[in-house]
Design a protein around this motif. Sequence first.
Motif, PDB file in Angstrom:
ATOM      1  N   HIS A   1       0.693  -1.327   0.093  1.00  0.00           N
ATOM      2  CA  HIS A   1      -0.040  -0.059  -0.095  1.00  0.00           C
ATOM      3  C   HIS A   1       0.828   1.060  -0.025  1.00  0.00           C
ATOM      4  O   HIS A   1       0.494   2.087  -0.413  1.00  0.00           O
TER       5      HIS A   1
ATOM      6  N   THR B   1      -3.264   0.974  10.721  1.00  0.00           N
ATOM      7  CA  THR B   1      -3.578  -0.422  10.601  1.00  0.00           C
ATOM      8  C   THR B   1      -2.723  -1.102  11.533  1.00  0.00           C
ATOM      9  O   THR B   1      -3.238  -2.320  12.352  1.00  0.00           O
TER      10      THR B   1
ATOM     11  N   THR C   1      -9.031   2.236  11.879  1.00  0.00           N
ATOM     12  CA  THR C   1      -9.225   2.680  10.581  1.00  0.00           C
ATOM     13  C   THR C   1      -8.509   3.836  10.333  1.00  0.00           C
ATOM     14  O   THR C   1      -8.005   4.564  11.327  1.00  0.00           O
ATOM     15  N   PRO C   2      -8.023   4.038   8.993  1.00  0.00           N
ATOM     16  CA  PRO C   2      -7.209   5.241   8.488  1.00  0.00           C
ATOM     17  C   PRO C   2      -8.193   6.474   9.039  1.00  0.00           C
ATOM     18  O   PRO C   2      -7.573   7.714   9.493  1.00  0.00           O
TER      19      PRO C   2
ATOM     20  N   THR D   1      -1.954   5.777   7.276  1.00  0.00           N
ATOM     21  CA  THR D   1      -2.600   4.505   6.890  1.00  0.00           C
ATOM     22  C   THR D   1      -1.780   3.199   7.578  1.00  0.00           C
ATOM     23  O   THR D   1      -2.379   2.460   8.100  1.00  0.00           O
TER      24      THR D   1
ATOM     25  N   GLU E   1      -6.881   9.943   2.662  1.00  0.00           N
ATOM     26  CA  GLU E   1      -5.901  10.515   1.614  1.00  0.00           C
ATOM     27  C   GLU E   1      -5.978  11.853   1.079  1.00  0.00           C
ATOM     28  O   GLU E   1      -4.839  12.471   0.553  1.00  0.00           O
TER      29      GLU E   1
ATOM     30  N   ASP F   1     -12.297  10.441   2.826  1.00  0.00           N
ATOM     31  CA  ASP F   1     -10.938   9.595   2.995  1.00  0.00           C
ATOM     32  C   ASP F   1      -9.984  10.523   3.561  1.00  0.00           C
ATOM     33  O   ASP F   1      -9.687  11.600   3.128  1.00  0.00           O
TER      34      ASP F   1
ATOM     35  N   PRO G   1      -5.949  -3.199   5.342  1.00  0.00           N
ATOM     36  CA  PRO G   1      -6.958  -2.634   4.250  1.00  0.00           C
ATOM     37  C   PRO G   1      -6.712  -3.445   2.912  1.00  0.00           C
ATOM     38  O   PRO G   1      -5.883  -3.652   2.651  1.00  0.00           O
TER      39      PRO G   1
END
Length: 484
Positions: free
Chosen positions: A69, A166, A171-172, A162, A234, A232, A303
């Motif tokens: 990832h 994990t 969760t992110p 992220t 990101e 999200d 993820p």
Amino acid sequence: MTTLLSLLPLLLVLGLLASGRASALVAGLAGLAATLAASATLVLQADGPAAVALLFRREVPAGLWLSWHVIAIIVTGVFFHRATLARGGALGAGTLEASPRRLFSVCFLLAPFAESVTGFGVGYIIALAALRRLGIGGMPALLLGLYSQSLVPWGALAIGTTVGATLAGLTPGQLGLSSAVLQVPIHAMYLLLYWRFAREAGVAVPALQKLDDLVWTAALLALVWLANRFSDVEIAAAAPTAFLLAVRFWRDERPDGARLRTTLRTAAPYVALTLALCATRLITPLRDLLKPLWALRPFDNQPAFAPFYAPGFWLLAIGIVVVALARAPLGRVTREAAAGAWRACAVTLAFVVMAEFYVGSGMATSIAEALRAVAGRGAALGVPLFAAVGGFLTGSGAAANAMLMPMETALARALALDPAWIAAVQNSVTANLTMLSPIRVSMGAAILALSTSDAALYRRAWPLALPPLVTGVAVVLALLALGN
């Protein structure tokens, strides 16, 4: 004996990095080798050869999958950056008069935006170029350029967060949201230091402009929080900084048609990337189509990877279009990207697999229990210090989180503290301290051709370590107080 053996790989890594004689790659490989040996020894003693074989069959694939990832972002992010260079454009091109408004936009919006969509110090390079166009060079540019790293929990499309989430069992989005809360006091203190650095650079910020800076900083932090809350992780820095950049440009520059077209043409790859990422995360039908499409999830506690939803797909796709429109050799750009990315990929792989073995073998829990036994609840105060050292030495939020997050969340559970907030302290402090890592500072000195010694540089830059450290210690003290 168990605790000492569990500690040895971490101490080896920290010692190698602190010596200045070993690169992050060498330290990571040495730490990984030591971790494999230590975990195999401990499991062999406790459960026998069959358990060792099971440990390796379980943790090696899990570590490789989690590493993938990050590596997918590293490779495509570097490719995207090389593609924009091949195109010949640069964000903020042109020579401009230095002003407090323009300087704020460079330090708190333009450079963090570039770092959030590409990462790995690219924002710092763009910040230094923009500062030189404002007539600022030397030590002042080095210090102000470090503000490109001020939103690094979401840098490189939040790969460090992220990884940390994990490993912490979150969760992110959860880790991103709590990190956004901690970023408020951190950014407020950054702003106070910025005004001092700006004055030393010859750009005095009057009282009315300081009020303006406060309003825009509040707007930035609010948008970062909202992006983490409703979208999200990101895009939680990329979207807010891009939006505020556009509004500031319109307000401060009042561009005519020709200048607006030139600016849009220069920033087109970044605009396209931001729009693509926002569309795939905010437009529900598009998100629902792409997120499950060909998604792979070989491990329940890690993820999924959806190739057409992953940020790396859009970095790669838009980068290829940019290269094609520029009529640049795709092979050359690809080779340059590979040359620039392989080391960061190898470092990430080493540290993430190392972290997986720390969790799977129980070594992280062993260290946490030993710390609790020696220092009691006061052991929690070591979390921000460990995080600061990790970020400073590795220069990477992903690597530092991989190295330290398992131990620190295990410590939180041993002390009956909220592991989610301990994870947020680790993530926020370690990410923000990467701005002062020797990797970043030496890169800036090389770009600016500064002959000043590292000691002189750090005498000026060290106050930037205080905002994340003070915030981290305050959060841990609050957790300890509430726990009592």
